[in-house]
Design a protein around this motif. Structure first.
Motif, PDB file in Angstrom:
ATOM      1  N   VAL A  97     -11.275  11.747  51.153  1.00  0.00           N
ATOM      2  CA  VAL A  97     -11.873  11.348  49.880  1.00  0.00           C
ATOM      3  C   VAL A  97     -10.773  11.201  48.835  1.00  0.00           C
ATOM      4  O   VAL A  97      -9.730  11.839  48.916  1.00  0.00           O
ATOM      5  CB  VAL A  97     -12.944  12.354  49.399  1.00  0.00           C
ATOM      6  CG1 VAL A  97     -14.080  12.462  50.406  1.00  0.00           C
ATOM      7  CG2 VAL A  97     -12.354  13.712  49.118  1.00  0.00           C
ATOM      8  N   LYS A 108     -21.401  14.352  49.282  1.00  0.00           N
ATOM      9  CA  LYS A 108     -21.832  13.259  48.417  1.00  0.00           C
ATOM     10  C   LYS A 108     -20.652  12.406  47.953  1.00  0.00           C
ATOM     11  O   LYS A 108     -20.853  11.345  47.372  1.00  0.00           O
ATOM     12  CB  LYS A 108     -22.586  13.809  47.205  1.00  0.00           C
ATOM     13  CG  LYS A 108     -23.930  14.399  47.572  1.00  0.00           C
ATOM     14  CD  LYS A 108     -24.674  14.878  46.349  1.00  0.00           C
ATOM     15  CE  LYS A 108     -26.014  15.482  46.744  1.00  0.00           C
ATOM     16  NZ  LYS A 108     -26.710  16.041  45.578  1.00  0.00           N
ATOM     17  N   ALA A 109     -19.441  12.875  48.187  1.00  0.00           N
ATOM     18  CA  ALA A 109     -18.256  12.122  47.771  1.00  0.00           C
ATOM     19  C   ALA A 109     -18.104  10.879  48.648  1.00  0.00           C
ATOM     20  O   ALA A 109     -18.353  10.912  49.854  1.00  0.00           O
ATOM     21  CB  ALA A 109     -17.019  12.993  47.879  1.00  0.00           C
ATOM     22  N   ARG A 110     -17.704   9.796  48.021  1.00  0.00           N
ATOM     23  CA  ARG A 110     -17.491   8.546  48.743  1.00  0.00           C
ATOM     24  C   ARG A 110     -16.214   8.648  49.565  1.00  0.00           C
ATOM     25  O   ARG A 110     -15.193   9.167  49.091  1.00  0.00           O
ATOM     26  CB  ARG A 110     -17.376   7.420  47.728  1.00  0.00           C
ATOM     27  CG  ARG A 110     -17.301   6.070  48.347  1.00  0.00           C
ATOM     28  CD  ARG A 110     -17.422   4.994  47.263  1.00  0.00           C
ATOM     29  NE  ARG A 110     -16.988   3.745  47.850  1.00  0.00           N
ATOM     30  CZ  ARG A 110     -16.260   2.869  47.222  1.00  0.00           C
ATOM     31  NH1 ARG A 110     -15.891   3.078  45.976  1.00  0.00           N
ATOM     32  NH2 ARG A 110     -15.895   1.758  47.819  1.00  0.00           N
ATOM     33  N   LEU A 111     -16.267   8.172  50.801  1.00  0.00           N
ATOM     34  CA  LEU A 111     -15.074   8.161  51.640  1.00  0.00           C
ATOM     35  C   LEU A 111     -14.038   7.211  51.040  1.00  0.00           C
ATOM     36  O   LEU A 111     -14.385   6.157  50.502  1.00  0.00           O
ATOM     37  CB  LEU A 111     -15.414   7.724  53.061  1.00  0.00           C
ATOM     38  CG  LEU A 111     -16.335   8.648  53.859  1.00  0.00           C
ATOM     39  CD1 LEU A 111     -16.623   8.044  55.227  1.00  0.00           C
ATOM     40  CD2 LEU A 111     -15.739  10.036  53.990  1.00  0.00           C
TER      41      LEU A 111
END
Length: 171
Positions: A97, A108-111
């Motif tokens: 991330v 919930k963090a975007r890759l």
């Protein structure tokens, strides 16, 4: 004179026996660098991480490294293949991330890159299928575990993607 020699021999032999029966020093499992193979001609790097290797950071580590102690540097545009096995006693995964601070909720963090995550791996020797992605943006990233509060408790290393880098390093 004879008594002095006997006393000296007796003291010396007692010291040897005490030295041989002393408790062994306690040791911790040393960090084990990830297995990294790089092919500059193909712009491909393969990395094998072991989650929960040893006791460092209470087992919340990758290859014994935690809390951003190590940084993986990869040249911009390379393909990265990550394998993850779990030597620990709790489930783990691996995800990449972006950001300058750890996310409050890593799931919930975007890759940072498409496919830059593994499945959650069961404890005690299980292995996830390798994941492959291209590091197509320079910058600083976190390689972290999204299970529970593992990342917030230090289960992460860093990744730098560098334009112009000539080799892959882990230090």
């Amino acid at each position: 004179m004879k008594n002095t020699v006997m006393t000296a021999l007796l003291l010396a032999s007692t010291s040897v026996v005490l030295a041989q029966t002393a408790a062994p020093a306690t040791t911790t499992t040393p960090a084990q660098p990830p297995v990294i193979t790089a092919d500059a001609a193909k712009k491909l790097v393969k990395i094998s991480f072991v989650a929960g290797h040893g006791t460092h950071n209470n087992g919340l580590n990758y290859n014994g490294d935690a809390k951003g102690e190590k940084t993986l540097t990869v040249p911009l545009g390379w393909t990265v293949e990550v394998s993850l096995s779990n030597a620990g006693r709790m489930p783990h995964d691996m995800a990449i991330v972006a950001g300058t601070a750890l996310p409050a909720d890593p799931f919930k963090a975007r890759l940072a890159f498409p496919n830059a995550a593994t499945a959650v791996v069961a404890p005690s020797g299980a292995t996830a299928a390798p994941t492959t992605f291209v590091v197509n943006r320079p910058g600083s990233y976190f390689v972290l575990c999204r299970v529970g509060k593992h990342a917030q408790n230090g289960m992460y290393v860093k990744l730098n993607v560098v334009n112009g880098a000539k080799a892959v390093t882990y230090k």
